[in-house]
Structure formats: C-alpha cells, structure tokens
Design a protein around this motif. Structure first.
Motif, PDB file in Angstrom:
ATOM      1  N   ASN A 179      45.133  45.227  46.453  1.00 32.47           N
ATOM      2  CA  ASN A 179      46.509  44.745  46.275  1.00 32.47           C
ATOM      3  C   ASN A 179      46.660  43.264  46.629  1.00 32.47           C
ATOM      4  O   ASN A 179      47.611  42.866  47.301  1.00 32.47           O
ATOM      5  N   GLY A 180      45.707  42.468  46.173  1.00 32.73           N
ATOM      6  CA  GLY A 180      45.795  41.024  46.405  1.00 32.73           C
ATOM      7  C   GLY A 180      45.537  40.614  47.833  1.00 32.73           C
ATOM      8  O   GLY A 180      45.881  39.496  48.225  1.00 32.73           O
ATOM      9  N   GLY A 181      44.918  41.484  48.625  1.00 34.31           N
ATOM     10  CA  GLY A 181      44.782  41.222  50.052  1.00 34.31           C
ATOM     11  C   GLY A 181      43.505  40.547  50.491  1.00 34.31           C
ATOM     12  O   GLY A 181      43.328  40.286  51.677  1.00 34.31           O
ATOM     13  N   TRP A 182      42.593  40.234  49.577  1.00 32.17           N
ATOM     14  CA  TRP A 182      41.319  39.627  49.963  1.00 32.17           C
ATOM     15  C   TRP A 182      41.338  38.115  49.814  1.00 32.17           C
ATOM     16  O   TRP A 182      42.035  37.561  48.963  1.00 32.17           O
ATOM     17  N   SER A 183      40.516  37.465  50.618  1.00 34.63           N
ATOM     18  CA  SER A 183      40.210  36.055  50.409  1.00 34.63           C
ATOM     19  C   SER A 183      39.126  35.964  49.345  1.00 34.63           C
ATOM     20  O   SER A 183      38.508  36.973  48.978  1.00 34.63           O
ATOM     21  N   GLU A 201      34.543  51.329  38.243  1.00 37.91           N
ATOM     22  CA  GLU A 201      35.321  51.117  37.019  1.00 37.91           C
ATOM     23  C   GLU A 201      35.878  49.700  37.008  1.00 37.91           C
ATOM     24  O   GLU A 201      35.788  49.005  36.013  1.00 37.91           O
ATOM     25  N   TRP A 202      36.465  49.283  38.138  1.00 36.26           N
ATOM     26  CA  TRP A 202      36.900  47.908  38.319  1.00 36.26           C
ATOM     27  C   TRP A 202      37.407  47.717  39.734  1.00 36.26           C
ATOM     28  O   TRP A 202      37.640  48.676  40.475  1.00 36.26           O
ATOM     29  N   ILE A 203      37.555  46.447  40.118  1.00 40.75           N
ATOM     30  CA  ILE A 203      38.306  46.083  41.318  1.00 40.75           C
ATOM     31  C   ILE A 203      39.651  45.557  40.839  1.00 40.75           C
ATOM     32  O   ILE A 203      39.718  44.675  39.983  1.00 40.75           O
ATOM     33  N   GLU A 204      40.711  46.117  41.376  1.00 42.06           N
ATOM     34  CA  GLU A 204      42.063  45.800  40.904  1.00 42.06           C
ATOM     35  C   GLU A 204      42.724  44.756  41.800  1.00 42.06           C
ATOM     36  O   GLU A 204      42.849  44.956  43.009  1.00 42.06           O
ATOM     37  N   GLN A 205      43.129  43.650  41.207  1.00 41.91           N
ATOM     38  CA  GLN A 205      43.849  42.580  41.892  1.00 41.91           C
ATOM     39  C   GLN A 205      43.225  42.262  43.261  1.00 41.91           C
ATOM     40  O   GLN A 205      43.863  42.405  44.302  1.00 41.91           O
ATOM     41  N   PRO A 206      41.973  41.798  43.276  1.00 42.31           N
ATOM     42  CA  PRO A 206      41.332  41.530  44.567  1.00 42.31           C
ATOM     43  C   PRO A 206      41.921  40.330  45.307  1.00 42.31           C
ATOM     44  O   PRO A 206      41.894  40.296  46.541  1.00 42.31           O
ATOM     45  N   LEU A 207      42.429  39.343  44.563  1.00 42.52           N
ATOM     46  CA  LEU A 207      42.942  38.114  45.166  1.00 42.52           C
ATOM     47  C   LEU A 207      44.455  38.022  45.004  1.00 42.52           C
ATOM     48  O   LEU A 207      45.049  38.724  44.169  1.00 42.52           O
ATOM     49  N   ASP A 227      46.983  43.229  38.137  1.00 42.63           N
ATOM     50  CA  ASP A 227      48.223  43.994  38.314  1.00 42.63           C
ATOM     51  C   ASP A 227      49.350  43.032  38.668  1.00 42.63           C
ATOM     52  O   ASP A 227      50.100  42.579  37.799  1.00 42.63           O
ATOM     53  N   GLU A 228      49.452  42.659  39.939  1.00 43.15           N
ATOM     54  CA  GLU A 228      50.556  41.812  40.383  1.00 43.15           C
ATOM     55  C   GLU A 228      50.602  40.472  39.648  1.00 43.15           C
ATOM     56  O   GLU A 228      51.690  39.932  39.395  1.00 43.15           O
ATOM     57  N   SER A 229      49.451  39.925  39.290  1.00 39.77           N
ATOM     58  CA  SER A 229      49.433  38.645  38.564  1.00 39.77           C
ATOM     59  C   SER A 229      50.135  38.752  37.225  1.00 39.77           C
ATOM     60  O   SER A 229      50.784  37.796  36.763  1.00 39.77           O
ATOM     61  N   LEU A 230      50.018  39.918  36.571  1.00 39.35           N
ATOM     62  CA  LEU A 230      50.655  40.103  35.263  1.00 39.35           C
ATOM     63  C   LEU A 230      52.170  40.172  35.379  1.00 39.35           C
ATOM     64  O   LEU A 230      52.891  39.788  34.458  1.00 39.35           O
ATOM     65  N   ILE A 239      46.139  36.545  27.434  1.00 40.33           N
ATOM     66  CA  ILE A 239      44.848  35.864  27.530  1.00 40.33           C
ATOM     67  C   ILE A 239      43.850  36.588  28.432  1.00 40.33           C
ATOM     68  O   ILE A 239      42.666  36.263  28.403  1.00 40.33           O
ATOM     69  N   TRP A 240      44.304  37.537  29.241  1.00 40.64           N
ATOM     70  CA  TRP A 240      43.374  38.262  30.112  1.00 40.64           C
ATOM     71  C   TRP A 240      42.665  39.328  29.292  1.00 40.64           C
ATOM     72  O   TRP A 240      43.274  40.273  28.824  1.00 40.64           O
ATOM     73  N   LYS A 241      41.365  39.183  29.123  1.00 39.17           N
ATOM     74  CA  LYS A 241      40.599  40.045  28.215  1.00 39.17           C
ATOM     75  C   LYS A 241      40.056  41.296  28.881  1.00 39.17           C
ATOM     76  O   LYS A 241      39.602  42.213  28.203  1.00 39.17           O
ATOM     77  N   SER A 242      40.082  41.343  30.207  1.00 42.26           N
ATOM     78  CA  SER A 242      39.626  42.538  30.898  1.00 42.26           C
ATOM     79  C   SER A 242      40.800  43.512  31.051  1.00 42.26           C
ATOM     80  O   SER A 242      41.822  43.375  30.374  1.00 42.26           O
ATOM     81  N   TRP A 243      40.683  44.481  31.946  1.00 44.13           N
ATOM     82  CA  TRP A 243      41.705  45.520  32.075  1.00 44.13           C
ATOM     83  C   TRP A 243      43.004  44.973  32.656  1.00 44.13           C
ATOM     84  O   TRP A 243      42.997  44.126  33.545  1.00 44.13           O
ATOM     85  N   GLN A 244      44.103  45.483  32.132  1.00 41.39           N
ATOM     86  CA  GLN A 244      45.437  45.127  32.599  1.00 41.39           C
ATOM     87  C   GLN A 244      46.137  46.387  33.108  1.00 41.39           C
ATOM     88  O   GLN A 244      46.326  47.341  32.361  1.00 41.39           O
ATOM     89  N   ILE A 245      46.512  46.378  34.391  1.00 35.80           N
ATOM     90  CA  ILE A 245      47.279  47.484  34.958  1.00 35.80           C
ATOM     91  C   ILE A 245      48.744  47.203  34.663  1.00 35.80           C
ATOM     92  O   ILE A 245      49.321  46.250  35.181  1.00 35.80           O
ATOM     93  N   ARG A 246      49.328  48.022  33.838  1.00 32.14           N
ATOM     94  CA  ARG A 246      50.713  47.785  33.426  1.00 32.14           C
ATOM     95  C   ARG A 246      51.615  48.881  33.982  1.00 32.14           C
ATOM     96  O   ARG A 246      51.389  50.079  33.740  1.00 32.14           O
ATOM     97  N   ARG A 247      52.618  48.475  34.727  1.00 32.35           N
ATOM     98  CA  ARG A 247      53.619  49.402  35.249  1.00 32.35           C
ATOM     99  C   ARG A 247      54.902  49.173  34.449  1.00 32.35           C
ATOM    100  O   ARG A 247      55.675  48.253  34.751  1.00 32.35           O
ATOM    101  N   PRO A 248      55.120  49.970  33.424  1.00 33.15           N
ATOM    102  CA  PRO A 248      56.240  49.722  32.503  1.00 33.15           C
ATOM    103  C   PRO A 248      57.584  49.579  33.192  1.00 33.15           C
ATOM    104  O   PRO A 248      58.426  48.791  32.743  1.00 33.15           O
TER     105      PRO A 248
END
Length: 323
Positions: A179-183, A201-207, A227-230, A239-248
């Motif tokens: 959840n964006g919590g890493w340096s 599968e992936w790391i979600e919103q690491p930064l 996720d949060e960046s979107l 422009i983000w070509k990898s996975w996009q976590i979308r919360r409608p």
C-alpha cells in the motif's frame, strides 16, 4: 431531462479490521444515491470513498448541486467532482439510460473465486495453512493477496516471506501489497528476493503514489501493479502497461470503465472498496468482464469481509430500504 436527487446515509462494520501501511479500516460509511426523472424512473448509485475527507467533499458537492438538477448539468461536472461521487452519479444515469437493464449482468461471477485476501490482524502463515487445507476439499481461488508493512503487527515480514514460499504450492500465486509503504531501498530488496519467483503474480503499489519514476524503474525488473497512483494520477491509466488495480467505486463514472473493458486494451484487475449491493452490482459485472476478457485475471472482491443482509442485496430498492 429534469432530475430529483435523493440521498440516504449508510454504514456497516467490516467483519474484521483491514490493517494497511496507511490506515486501519473497520467501518464503511457512505451515501446511497437515487435519481428520479420526469417520468418517475429511478437510477441508483453509491458514494462510497475510503477517505473521510473525500466523503465530506462529496457531501459539500451534493449540497451545491441541490435537490433538483438536470441530466446535462450532471454530465458536465462528472470530470470535476470526486471520483466516488462521479461513480454514484454515473451508475444512476446508466440505470436511467437502461444501460444496466440491457447490457449488464450483475450476477455472472462467483465471488468465492476471488483472490483470497489474508487477514491483516493475525499471523498470515497460519491463515495460509488454513486456506490451503480448505483448498483440498473446496474449489477456491489459487491467488492469495498479502498486505505487508502493517504497523500493528510484530511479524518479521522478510522472514515470513520465506516461510510462505516454502509451503505455497506450485499452482498458487501470491500478490504482495505494501500500500505504498516502502522506500525505494526496501522495494529493491524485495524485488531482488522475488525476481526469479514464478509464483509471484505482482507487487502492488510498493512505493508512494507520487514516486512514478521509482515505480517505472521497478516495473522493468519485476511485475508491478499500480493502485493508489492510478487514483491520484488518472492519466497513468493510458500509459501504464503492466497490471492496473482498478476500484470502480473510486474511479469515477463507471460507463467509462465499461468502455475500457469492452475495448480490452489494458491489463485491468477489478478490486472492491467494500460496497453495498448497489455498488457491488457494477463491481461484480466488471469482474466478470475482466475474467472473460483478453487479459483474464482473478479479481479482488474480498469475499467474507463484509457482513450479510439486505444492505448487500442485488436489488437496489431493498438496499435503499435497508440503509
């Protein structure tokens, strides 16, 4: 077209706390939205942000719009108002345009096939062992999501990662969500550890959401989902070509996401923001579209985290009455 705007508050407790690097969520508070046109037809929406500040902004915007408005007036401001309010209005307008009746199947997904979200208030290893035991007798999802960097737990997560990978079957996948919590340094350490791991599968919103440069750099090394960046920078969706976590429920007008999924141009994964039955009609439909689309992937619907009852029914009228 003249419209009457009615709202009704709702709240419910999650069945267990969701602890992330940013906050603790144990209650959902929002508004149900009803639009009535000149012929007496009803459209239904849900305004269900995760942030209290956004909910206050939504309430202020609704006060400015007033009880009487027009369809054209609403359409003109959908790109200016908070995303969760645009989702509510867009949902209701789609009802009035009969798009939901003619084109959407709100019951075409089995929610139990969603990615399994590990409890965040207990030992993740014990939860995985229990889930794997269930998988021997039940037809469950083979994707597991682990929220890390939880400030309220005492687990040493780097050591826990090794233990999880030691017991995770080869046919299972794991999603890791800080959840964006890493340096950048922390993210690089985990990336180095997982580069050759086929079950990742992936790391979600690491930064943090604003560190776009760092996120693009990591995405060149290892699968990264945003996720949060979107939400903060919607232009990234193009422009983000990898996975996009979308919360409608947070994304804005759902009719736009409907078109995007129909065009099948993006690696989209649908995720819940813990909605009532009015919002989940759309979430479930989008998840079904995603699974059947060009880039099929297990959605994140968090089965078992919301309580049961009429507030979560597929019939909007029953949800309205239950609020």
């Amino acid at each position: 077209m003249k419209l009457i705007v009615n709202t009704k508050p709702f709240s419910f407790q999650l069945k267990r706390k969701l602890i992330t690097s940013q906050k603790v969520i144990d209650e959902k508070i929002g508004l149900l939205l009803q639009l009535i046109d000149s012929d007496g037809n009803c459209g239904w929406g849900e305004v269900s942000p995760l942030e209290e500040k956004e909910l206050r902004n939504c309430i202020e915007t609704l006060y400015k719009i007033g009880k009487i408005t027009t369809k054209d007036s609403i359409e003109k401001i959908l790109f200016e108002i908070p995303g969760s309010l645009a989702f509510g209005f867009g949902s209701a307008l789609a009802d009035l345009d009969n798009r939901t009746k003619n084109n959407l199947d709100f019951e075409s997904i089995d929610i139990t096939r969603s990615c399994y979200l590990l409890p965040t208030d207990s030992d993740p290893l014990e939860a995985i062992i229990e889930y794997l035991n269930r998988s021997k007798n039940e037809n469950v999802s083979r994707s597991i999501k682990w929220k890390v960097f939880n400030k309220e737990n005492n687990f040493q997560e780097e050591k826990m990662l090794g233990k999880i990978l030691n017991i995770l079957p080869k046919n299972f996948k794991i999603r890791i969500d800080p959840n964006g919590g890493w340096s950048r340094q922390k993210a690089q350490e985990w990336s180095n550890e997982l580069k050759k791991e086929p079950r990742l599968e992936w790391i979600e919103q690491p930064l943090p959401s604003k560190d776009i440069e760092g996120l693009f750099s990591l995405a060149n090394q290892i699968p990264i989902a945003l996720d949060e960046s979107l939400v903060e920078f919607p232009s990234l969706r193009k422009i983000w070509k990898s996975w996009q976590i979308r919360r409608p429920a947070l994304d804005g007008d759902p009719r736009l996401l409907l078109t995007e999924l129909e065009n099948e141009n993006s690696h989209i994964v649908i995720s819940t923001a813990f909605e009532t039955g009015i919002g989940s009609r759309w979430i479930n439909h989008f998840a079904a579209m995603q699974i059947k689309g060009k880039y099929p992937c297990t959605p994140g619907l968090a089965p078992g985290w919301c309580p049961k009852g009429p507030l979560f029914h597929n019939n909007p009228k029953l949800v309205w009455e239950a609020a």
